[in-house]
Design a protein around this motif. Structure first.
Motif, mmCIF file in Angstrom:
data_model
loop_
_atom_site.group_PDB
_atom_site.id
_atom_site.type_symbol
_atom_site.label_atom_id
_atom_site.label_comp_id
_atom_site.label_asym_id
_atom_site.label_seq_id
_atom_site.Cartn_x
_atom_site.Cartn_y
_atom_site.Cartn_z
ATOM 1 N N GLY A 121 39.781 41.050 49.199
ATOM 2 C CA GLY A 121 38.781 42.086 48.977
ATOM 3 C C GLY A 121 38.052 41.960 47.656
ATOM 4 N N GLU A 123 34.765 40.152 45.582
ATOM 5 C CA GLU A 123 33.509 39.420 45.715
ATOM 6 C C GLU A 123 33.517 38.443 44.543
ATOM 7 N N ARG A 125 32.730 36.136 41.649
ATOM 8 C CA ARG A 125 31.557 35.941 40.786
ATOM 9 C C ARG A 125 31.646 34.621 40.046
ATOM 10 N N GLU A 126 32.815 34.346 39.522
ATOM 11 C CA GLU A 126 32.978 33.061 38.850
ATOM 12 C C GLU A 126 34.450 32.754 38.757
ATOM 13 N N ILE B 93 43.671 36.521 40.025
ATOM 14 C CA ILE B 93 42.329 36.928 40.388
ATOM 15 C C ILE B 93 42.126 38.274 39.702
ATOM 16 N N VAL B 94 41.077 38.356 38.906
ATOM 17 C CA VAL B 94 40.848 39.516 38.054
ATOM 18 C C VAL B 94 39.542 40.226 38.394
ATOM 19 N N CYS B 95 39.578 41.540 38.433
ATOM 20 C CA CYS B 95 38.341 42.275 38.698
ATOM 21 C C CYS B 95 37.562 42.433 37.400
ATOM 22 N N HIS B 100 41.637 45.061 37.130
ATOM 23 C CA HIS B 100 42.748 44.939 38.088
ATOM 24 C C HIS B 100 43.088 43.462 38.283
ATOM 25 N N GLU B 102 45.440 40.542 40.366
ATOM 26 C CA GLU B 102 46.348 40.214 41.461
ATOM 27 C C GLU B 102 46.776 38.775 41.292
ATOM 28 N N GLU B 103 47.935 38.453 41.866
ATOM 29 C CA GLU B 103 48.444 37.094 41.767
ATOM 30 C C GLU B 103 48.320 36.420 43.123
ATOM 31 N N PHE B 104 48.228 35.132 43.110
ATOM 32 C CA PHE B 104 48.217 34.403 44.376
ATOM 33 C C PHE B 104 48.712 32.984 44.149
ATOM 34 N N ILE B 130 41.793 31.032 37.133
ATOM 35 C CA ILE B 130 41.539 32.464 37.192
ATOM 36 C C ILE B 130 40.231 32.701 37.926
ATOM 37 N N LEU B 131 40.276 33.552 38.917
ATOM 38 C CA LEU B 131 39.060 33.896 39.646
ATOM 39 C C LEU B 131 38.596 35.243 39.110
ATOM 40 N N TYR B 132 37.311 35.380 38.884
ATOM 41 C CA TYR B 132 36.768 36.643 38.409
ATOM 42 C C TYR B 132 35.811 37.179 39.467
ATOM 43 N N GLY B 133 35.927 38.428 39.758
ATOM 44 C CA GLY B 133 35.035 38.987 40.771
ATOM 45 C C GLY B 133 35.063 40.491 40.731
ATOM 46 N N ASN B 134 34.427 41.109 41.702
ATOM 47 C CA ASN B 134 34.451 42.565 41.784
ATOM 48 C C ASN B 134 35.337 42.932 42.954
ATOM 49 N N CYS B 135 36.285 43.806 42.688
ATOM 50 C CA CYS B 135 37.171 44.172 43.770
ATOM 51 C C CYS B 135 36.629 45.415 44.457
ATOM 52 N N VAL B 136 37.224 45.755 45.573
ATOM 53 C CA VAL B 136 36.743 46.920 46.314
ATOM 54 C C VAL B 136 37.868 47.919 46.473
ATOM 55 N N LYS B 137 38.722 48.021 45.439
ATOM 56 C CA LYS B 137 39.807 49.004 45.468
ATOM 57 C C LYS B 137 39.160 50.373 45.287
#
Lengths: 143, 143
Positions: A121, A123, A125-126, B93-95, B100, B102-104, B130-137
């Motif tokens: 969940g 999106e 970005r980088e 993965i970081v919002c 926020h 999460e680990e994977f 590290i993945l950066y993105g916008n979460c939908v929590k």
DNA sequence: TTTGCTGCAAATGCTTTGCATGTAG
DNA sequence: CTACATGCAAAGCATTTGCAGCAAA
């Protein structure tokens, strides 16, 4: 002409900005020197006899970054490294011993990253992928 | 008993070290709070009425890291984040909005990393993805 | 007791900012 | 001429270190 790039970024074309961009470009051609710290840029300026303050270097690099002209990376050890923004995205592999940096792109990893983000969940970005290891280049101190 | 872990690390069992380890553990159970900065740990100590200096927090976290009890990550924005070293490796993965985390783990990415390093003459020691993105929590501010 | 630990304050290292002056457009 | 740039020095952060006093083993 790099003055165009600066103008396009909405910045005035000044000597400090030209010189800094020039250094970024000159080192973009050399192997291993594609990634420079603000301090590196500053030292090169001094070596070239330019009288530009370190604060200006930081300011300009930050502006270039905002304009998408350069990318900033936070490697281990706290300080940032800058590189001229190329056309293509890539990741890094860094030698823990000599600091040598190489770039790489791996489509299968890129693809998996998107799947992972989507599954959770996010999106995407980088991302930042850095491999750390010991290289076996002839000039590496530990080899 | 965590005093054993501390002793095994070759460190004396002291109140500050116990308390810090305790905080790391307590927050290891909560969702999203598994990764704390030195400042976070310090604040929790104060909140618990402990009189432990920030310098000690840094010293202890560094010692725990050296002993392999915790992992340190350099996320964007300069400051470090610590987490109790679990048995298993994982990435993050970081919002970008709410922070926020999460680990994977993705085996195919792990495997590709090794191939890439080997192809380039590197002996892979570790990596940082590290993945950066916008979460939908539901609690994410921008949602 | 002896060696290692702690708190505090001061020192670091990288980066940012305030301000008065300078300059591109 | 006006708004934006610059240099310098000072300020900010996150983190580290020196030191005198304390405490675990």
């Amino acid at each position: 002409m790099q003055s165009q790039d600066i103008r396009k970024a909405g910045l005035k074309v000044t000597l400090p900005r030209m010189k800094i961009l020039e250094i970024l470009e000159n080192h973009g051609n050399k192997q291993g020197a594609r990634h420079v710290s603000a301090e590196d840029v500053y030292k090169h300026l001094l070596a070239n006899g330019e009288d530009i303050g370190l604060a200006t270097v930081y300011r300009v690099l930050t502006q270039f970054e905002a304009a998408g002209m350069v990318n900033r990376h936070h490697f281990e050890g706290g300080h940032s490294v800058f590189e001229l923004a190329g056309e293509h995205h890539h990741d890094h592999i860094v030698c823990s011993q000599c600091g040598h940096i190489e770039e790489f792109v791996d489509e299968s990893i890129e693809a998996r990253q998107h799947s992972i983000a989507k599954e959770r969940g996010f999106e995407l970005r980088e991302h930042c992928l850095i491999l750390y290891g010991n290289c076996v280049k002839e000039n590496c101190p530990h080899r």
